[in-house]
Design a protein around this motif. Structure first.
Motif, PDB file in Angstrom:
ATOM      1  N   GLN A 150      36.112  26.851  84.669  1.00  0.00           N
ATOM      2  CA  GLN A 150      37.472  27.043  85.166  1.00  0.00           C
ATOM      3  C   GLN A 150      38.316  25.786  84.926  1.00  0.00           C
ATOM      4  O   GLN A 150      39.493  25.891  84.558  1.00  0.00           O
ATOM      5  N   GLU A 169      37.864  23.555  82.537  1.00  0.00           N
ATOM      6  CA  GLU A 169      38.133  23.463  81.102  1.00  0.00           C
ATOM      7  C   GLU A 169      39.234  24.417  80.675  1.00  0.00           C
ATOM      8  O   GLU A 169      40.056  24.082  79.811  1.00  0.00           O
ATOM      9  N   ASN A 170      39.255  25.614  81.250  1.00  0.00           N
ATOM     10  CA  ASN A 170      40.312  26.570  80.910  1.00  0.00           C
ATOM     11  C   ASN A 170      41.689  26.026  81.286  1.00  0.00           C
ATOM     12  O   ASN A 170      42.662  26.169  80.532  1.00  0.00           O
ATOM     13  N   ILE A 171      41.767  25.384  82.442  1.00  0.00           N
ATOM     14  CA  ILE A 171      43.041  24.805  82.876  1.00  0.00           C
ATOM     15  C   ILE A 171      43.440  23.641  81.969  1.00  0.00           C
ATOM     16  O   ILE A 171      44.585  23.555  81.497  1.00  0.00           O
ATOM     17  N   ARG A 175      42.440  23.049  78.947  1.00  0.00           N
ATOM     18  CA  ARG A 175      42.726  23.522  77.591  1.00  0.00           C
ATOM     19  C   ARG A 175      44.145  24.059  77.491  1.00  0.00           C
ATOM     20  O   ARG A 175      44.836  23.850  76.480  1.00  0.00           O
ATOM     21  N   SER A 176      44.587  24.758  78.518  1.00  0.00           N
ATOM     22  CA  SER A 176      45.948  25.293  78.498  1.00  0.00           C
ATOM     23  C   SER A 176      46.989  24.185  78.624  1.00  0.00           C
ATOM     24  O   SER A 176      48.109  24.326  78.128  1.00  0.00           O
ATOM     25  N   TRP A 177      46.626  23.068  79.260  1.00  0.00           N
ATOM     26  CA  TRP A 177      47.568  21.961  79.435  1.00  0.00           C
ATOM     27  C   TRP A 177      47.605  21.038  78.217  1.00  0.00           C
ATOM     28  O   TRP A 177      48.682  20.685  77.730  1.00  0.00           O
ATOM     29  N   GLY A 182      45.291  21.264  75.268  1.00  0.00           N
ATOM     30  CA  GLY A 182      44.809  21.759  73.995  1.00  0.00           C
ATOM     31  C   GLY A 182      43.310  21.559  73.811  1.00  0.00           C
ATOM     32  O   GLY A 182      42.671  20.773  74.517  1.00  0.00           O
ATOM     33  N   THR A 183      42.763  22.276  72.822  1.00  0.00           N
ATOM     34  CA  THR A 183      41.325  22.260  72.590  1.00  0.00           C
ATOM     35  C   THR A 183      40.835  20.917  72.064  1.00  0.00           C
ATOM     36  O   THR A 183      39.773  20.434  72.445  1.00  0.00           O
TER      37      THR A 183
END
Length: 299
Positions: A34, A36-38, A40-42, A44-45
């Motif tokens: 969870q 990492e998902n946040i 990543r959205s902020w 980037g990968t």
């Protein structure tokens, strides 16, 4: 005059200890995913790939600091109704060691190791030998746990930390035995010591990273012009063509391109790191086998 009787609790059974550790791993993994998902959205990968070790370290430290560090049960221990039992005295130091020893040394070695190895090549051999010895000791400790059933982790054995259970033992019920697992672990360990340890994926009998001269612990990939494995003349390409050469994991131009069995193209370092965490293609979710990645230098 009646004396106050101090209740005594039995040691936790093997099944309780195993389930507690499994539940903790599930909760830490879910919390990390969870987070990492946040992130990543902020950011980037590519940013997440660069700081994935710091993210993992932070999650583990926070989880165990808020539970073990505060002398309360973890979610896994609460699920199995077990408690950490420390020897008298130095409880704060022992709890800190339980949190820091499994996390900080491995992080420092992974993050600072490559730069130290470049300056002092001999340190790499020493570190490899130490890590190998710790891995063997951990395997032996796990085998002994399945046979004897006291210390699940090597750190807990060194610190003398055990589990107690608030569930009374039923004298009419025989607890399950995991001795066979311990014997199998010892057999596997003996096989690994007799033969080469092939933990890294192999291709034609050689480690994949050596075929590409690629360090999977490196932070970022090189640009297309600097990447020696890209044989295309990128200077002669049009802007529109280069714009189509995008890795769907890092969203930047592909370098050291490789293709999966399902036909998708990625940066080598991106899909390699992805495959070490998840054995599935990030696009179609088909099975991903790192030994079957095919390097393509002209795409």
């Amino acid at each position: 005059m009646s004396s106050t009787r101090i209740p005594s609790f039995p040691l936790a059974q093997q099944a309780q200890i195993i389930r507690a550790h499994q539940r903790d791993l599930i909760h830490v993994s879910s919390l990390r995913e969870q987070t990492e998902n946040i992130l990543r959205s902020w950011f980037g990968t590519r940013w997440l790939t660069r700081f994935d070790k710091e993210v993992e370290l932070s999650i583990r430290l926070i989880y165990h600091a808020l539970t073990t560090g505060r002398a309360i049960q973890t979610l896994g221990e609460e699920y199995t109704n077990t408690w950490v039992h420390l020897k008298s005295g130095h409880t704060q130091g022992t709890r800190a060691a339980l949190i820091l020893l499994p996390t900080i040394p491995s992080y420092l070695l992974a993050r600072l190791g490559p730069s130290l190895y470049e300056r002092h090549p001999r340190l790499k051999y020493i570190a490899t030998a130490v890590i190998g010895a710790i891995e063997v000791a951990s395997e032996v400790n796990l085998a002994v746990f399945y046979i004897r059933g006291v210390y699940y982790r090597l750190v807990r054995r060194l610190l003398g930390v055990t589990y107690i259970s608030a569930t009374p033992i039923d004298p009419n019920t025989r607890p399950p035995s995991y001795s066979l697992l311990g014997v199998l672990i010892l057999i596997r360990l003996g096989h690994r010591l007799l033969y080469d340890n092939l933990d890294e994926p192999q291709l034609d009998g050689r480690p994949i990273s050596t075929l590409l001269n690629y360090d999977p612990e490196s932070d970022l990939a090189l640009s297309g012009e600097k990447e020696p494995l890209t044989v295309l003349n990128l200077d002669t390409m049009s802007t529109s063509v280069r714009a189509g050469r995008v890795c769907t994991l890092c969203l930047e131009e592909r370098t050291a391109t490789c293709v999966t069995e399902c036909g998708h193209l990625f940066d080598w370092n991106c899909i390699y790191n992805w495959g070490r965490e998840r054995a599935e293609c990030p696009l179609c979710r088909q099975s991903l086998n790192l030994t079957r990645l095919l390097p393509i230098y002209n795409l």
